[in-house]
Design a protein around this motif. Structure first.
Motif: not given
Length: 188
Positions: A21-41
């Motif tokens: 959901v984080w990646g979809a909201l930001w429309r960015d599935f780059s490894p850095g964004n997904l890692l930050f999304g994992a921390l938020i999750a």
């Protein structure tokens, strides 16, 4: 509110979903964004009470395919029925709120059943009582007690099929014990 400890394995599907959901909201599935999304999750899952979604660990594809076809057929048939009722009867259509008790007390099964029912035109879940696993549906074209019984039977049939697809072994065994040869529901 105190929270009983949940194993990482049980919480993993929720965390994965939150990252997607984080990646979809930001429309960015780059490894850095997904890692930050994992921390938020992880922070969200640890700080806020989210009831765990306990999966059964089983999914029966051979039952899921006919269920999907049955669901599509019900959506098409119900769409035409709602169209007919709107055009032919208009405001004379009677509706009712119907309480439907479910077999399963699993949040996943109650939610899945409610969503399937709500996606079929002509019925909508207006309330869910988690303590008793009861769905309250707003249904169209209700004129007598037999119509209410038909709605309840349809919802419980859909729940039974969902249990056979992804329910726990205990739920499947309880369903088998409930259905005996010669009973009306044996064809479910």
């Amino acid at each position: 509110m105190s929270r009983k400890p949940i194993s990482f394995r049980t919480e993993l599907p929720l965390l994965i979903w939150l990252v997607i959901v984080w990646g979809a909201l930001w429309r960015d599935f780059s490894p850095g964004n997904l890692l930050f999304g994992a921390l938020i999750a992880v922070l969200v899952a640890k700080l806020f009470y989210l009831p765990p979604v306990e999966l059964s660990g089983r999914f029966n594809v051979l039952r899921a395919i006919p269920f999907a076809l049955m669901f599509l057929a019900k959506v098409v048939a119900a769409s035409f029925l709602v169209l007919f009722l709107a055009v032919a009867k208009g405001p004379k259509v009677r509706s009712a709120v119907v309480a439907v008790p479910l077999r399963s007390h699993s949040d996943l099964m109650v939610t899945a059943t409610g969503h399937v029912i709500s996606l079929i035109p002509g019925s909508l879940v207006v309330e869910v009582d988690r303590s008793t696993s009861t769905l309250y549906l707003h249904a169209l074209n209700i004129y007598e007690e037999a119509d209410i019984d038909k709605i309840r039977d349809e919802v419980q049939t859909i729940e039974a099929r969902l249990i056979r697809i992804m329910g726990t072994r205990e739920e499947v065994e309880a369903l088998k014990a409930e259905i005996r040869p010669g009973m009306e529901g044996a064809t479910r």
